[in-house]
Motif scaffolding. Structure first.
Motif, PDB file in Angstrom:
ATOM      1  N   PRO A   1       4.485  -9.005   2.311  1.00 13.64           N
ATOM      2  CA  PRO A   1       3.051  -8.846   1.990  1.00 13.64           C
ATOM      3  C   PRO A   1       2.142  -9.054   3.195  1.00 13.64           C
ATOM      4  O   PRO A   1       1.158  -8.325   3.381  1.00 13.64           O
ATOM      5  N   ARG A   2       2.452 -10.057   4.033  1.00 16.51           N
ATOM      6  CA  ARG A   2       1.625 -10.295   5.219  1.00 16.51           C
ATOM      7  C   ARG A   2       1.773  -9.162   6.224  1.00 16.51           C
ATOM      8  O   ARG A   2       0.817  -8.793   6.912  1.00 16.51           O
ATOM      9  N   LEU A   3       2.965  -8.566   6.310  1.00 16.88           N
ATOM     10  CA  LEU A   3       3.175  -7.435   7.212  1.00 16.88           C
ATOM     11  C   LEU A   3       2.324  -6.243   6.789  1.00 16.88           C
ATOM     12  O   LEU A   3       1.708  -5.567   7.628  1.00 16.88           O
ATOM     13  N   PHE A   4       2.262  -5.985   5.491  1.00 15.96           N
ATOM     14  CA  PHE A   4       1.402  -4.918   4.992  1.00 15.96           C
ATOM     15  C   PHE A   4      -0.058  -5.223   5.270  1.00 15.96           C
ATOM     16  O   PHE A   4      -0.828  -4.335   5.677  1.00 15.96           O
ATOM     17  N   GLN A   5      -0.459  -6.466   5.052  1.00 17.15           N
ATOM     18  CA  GLN A   5      -1.868  -6.825   5.177  1.00 17.15           C
ATOM     19  C   GLN A   5      -2.339  -6.810   6.623  1.00 17.15           C
ATOM     20  O   GLN A   5      -3.452  -6.352   6.912  1.00 17.15           O
ATOM     21  N   LYS A   6      -1.525  -7.303   7.530  1.00 17.28           N
ATOM     22  CA  LYS A   6      -1.956  -7.504   8.917  1.00 17.28           C
ATOM     23  C   LYS A   6      -1.641  -6.336   9.845  1.00 17.28           C
ATOM     24  O   LYS A   6      -2.331  -6.154  10.850  1.00 17.28           O
ATOM     25  N   VAL A   7      -0.631  -5.541   9.533  1.00 19.66           N
ATOM     26  CA  VAL A   7      -0.195  -4.503  10.473  1.00 19.66           C
ATOM     27  C   VAL A   7      -0.286  -3.104   9.856  1.00 19.66           C
ATOM     28  O   VAL A   7      -0.974  -2.222  10.374  1.00 19.66           O
ATOM     29  N   ILE A   8       0.392  -2.911   8.734  1.00 20.27           N
ATOM     30  CA  ILE A   8       0.547  -1.553   8.207  1.00 20.27           C
ATOM     31  C   ILE A   8      -0.775  -0.999   7.684  1.00 20.27           C
ATOM     32  O   ILE A   8      -1.187   0.111   8.035  1.00 20.27           O
ATOM     33  N   LEU A   9      -1.478  -1.777   6.849  1.00 21.65           N
ATOM     34  CA  LEU A   9      -2.731  -1.274   6.291  1.00 21.65           C
ATOM     35  C   LEU A   9      -3.793  -1.014   7.365  1.00 21.65           C
ATOM     36  O   LEU A   9      -4.404   0.067   7.366  1.00 21.65           O
ATOM     37  N   PRO A  10      -4.075  -1.951   8.290  1.00 23.53           N
ATOM     38  CA  PRO A  10      -5.088  -1.644   9.313  1.00 23.53           C
ATOM     39  C   PRO A  10      -4.727  -0.429  10.165  1.00 23.53           C
ATOM     40  O   PRO A  10      -5.601   0.370  10.512  1.00 23.53           O
ATOM     41  N   SER A  11      -3.445  -0.275  10.491  1.00 25.29           N
ATOM     42  CA  SER A  11      -3.047   0.872  11.315  1.00 25.29           C
ATOM     43  C   SER A  11      -3.119   2.184  10.549  1.00 25.29           C
ATOM     44  O   SER A  11      -3.279   3.252  11.149  1.00 25.29           O
ATOM     45  N   SER A  12      -2.990   2.109   9.222  1.00 18.81           N
ATOM     46  CA  SER A  12      -2.956   3.328   8.410  1.00 18.81           C
ATOM     47  C   SER A  12      -4.322   3.782   7.936  1.00 18.81           C
ATOM     48  O   SER A  12      -4.437   4.909   7.422  1.00 18.81           O
ATOM     49  N   VAL A  13      -5.341   2.959   8.076  1.00 23.29           N
ATOM     50  CA  VAL A  13      -6.655   3.279   7.514  1.00 23.29           C
ATOM     51  C   VAL A  13      -7.203   4.617   8.007  1.00 23.29           C
ATOM     52  O   VAL A  13      -7.669   5.435   7.194  1.00 23.29           O
ATOM     53  N   PRO A  14      -7.185   4.927   9.311  1.00 14.87           N
ATOM     54  CA  PRO A  14      -7.780   6.208   9.743  1.00 14.87           C
ATOM     55  C   PRO A  14      -7.118   7.429   9.106  1.00 14.87           C
ATOM     56  O   PRO A  14      -7.807   8.341   8.651  1.00 14.87           O
ATOM     57  N   VAL A  15      -5.785   7.456   9.064  1.00 13.12           N
ATOM     58  CA  VAL A  15      -5.094   8.617   8.505  1.00 13.12           C
ATOM     59  C   VAL A  15      -5.273   8.675   6.988  1.00 13.12           C
ATOM     60  O   VAL A  15      -5.429   9.762   6.405  1.00 13.12           O
TER      61      VAL A  15
END
Length: 320
Positions: A228-242
């Motif tokens: 969950p922290r990996l999704f919150q801190k890395v994956i979601l912020p990096s995926s927002v533009p696309v």
């Protein structure tokens, strides 16, 4: 007045005074210690001292930016103004038949008439409720599903063939199917909007998750972050533009597909207004409805752009 003798120096002074004037040698009367004279402090506070220069600096900055803002606005609106001028001039000069393309001024009067009698507001409200409902459902469903499919390879292998089949099936091609299964009421119209909006959001979300920087993932895993922290801190912020690229595409599809759906069996909506105006040969009203659809699409896209900038404010601009 008689001469006075200075006890300090032993000299004699011969100063005289005129009536009504005070003598230079007479001491001033001091105020009584028991009744001090009231005093009013006129000293400005530090915040007041800072507010004045700051306001002046903002005003100077606004004045300096005014020519730039005017030039930018003129550049961005030049093409629109040129199109409207061409639209106004072509029918009047006989370049096109004004029966089928009336001048823009006539369309503007027709738009104002529709707005004045409430028809435009009623139809626009019906369309916005349908499109926003379908768009919201698509976002709620497609974003989490895209995150799961993009992150877990077994889920992607299981659902991949099904996605390939439906992503290549146009929403308008399935409109008769939705009408047959769900009727001509609100359910079928909202459902076709959900279908049309799901695929851009879903596919862009899957692509965004799969293209996260591997270096960031390695650094996050080296810190023993939970899933969950990996999704919150890395994956979601990096995926927002696309992801927001897909959401913006879905926002355009929500309005376009709905207009087509409202031309079949609807009693209200902008698509119904355009279709009914065509049948009644009210051509200016038809163009007024088309312009309203375009304006709603532009405004909706700008709102999504503002939300995207808010959620991805951490990014460094490409220019530096």
């Amino acid at each position: 007045m008689s001469p006075t003798t200075s006890t300090a120096t032993g000299t004699v002074t011969g100063k005289t005074t005129t009536p009504g004037s005070a003598s230079a040698a007479e001491p001033a009367v001091a105020p009584s210690p028991a009744a001090p004279a009231p005093s009013v402090s006129l000293k400005a506070s530090p915040s007041d001292n800072r507010r004045g220069p700051a306001t002046a600096a903002l005003a100077r900055r606004a004045v300096r930016r005014l020519p730039f803002l005017v030039a930018t606005g003129a550049t961005k609106s030049a093409s629109i103004v040129a199109l409207l001028l061409l639209w106004e001039a072509a029918p009047r000069l006989g370049l096109v038949d004004r029966t089928f393309l009336p001048p823009f001024s006539e369309v503007a009067r027709a738009w104002w008439g529709l707005a004045a009698d409430g028809q435009l507001a009623d139809n626009a409200r019906a369309s916005l409720v349908r499109s926003f409902s379908g768009f919201g459902i698509a976002v709620v469903v497609a974003v989490p599903l895209g995150l799961v499919i993009g992150w877990y390879r077994p889920v992607a292998d299981l659902l991949g063939p099904l996605l390939e089949v439906f992503r290549n099936t146009a929403a308008l091609a399935l409109l008769p199917v939705f009408v047959l299964l769900l009727g001509i009421g609100e359910t079928s119209k909202i459902s076709i909007v959900v279908y049309a909006c799901t695929w851009p959001i879903l596919l862009n979300t899957i692509s965004a998750v799969r293209n996260v920087d591997p270096t960031l993932l390695k650094l996050a895993k080296s810190m023993d972050l939970s899933a969950p922290r990996l999704f919150q801190k890395v994956i979601l912020p990096s995926s927002v533009p696309v992801i927001f690229t897909g959401i913006r595409l879905a926002g355009a599809a929500a309005i376009l597909v709905l207009v087509a759906a409202e031309m079949i069996g609807a009693k209200a909506g902008l698509g119904y207004l355009v279709n009914a105006s065509q049948y009644n040969f009210a051509i200016p009203q038809m163009y007024a409805g088309i312009i309203t659809i375009s304006a709603i699409g532009v405004v909706f896209n700008q709102v999504l752009v503002a939300v995207e900038r808010r959620l991805s404010s951490w990014r460094v601009p490409a220019g530096g």
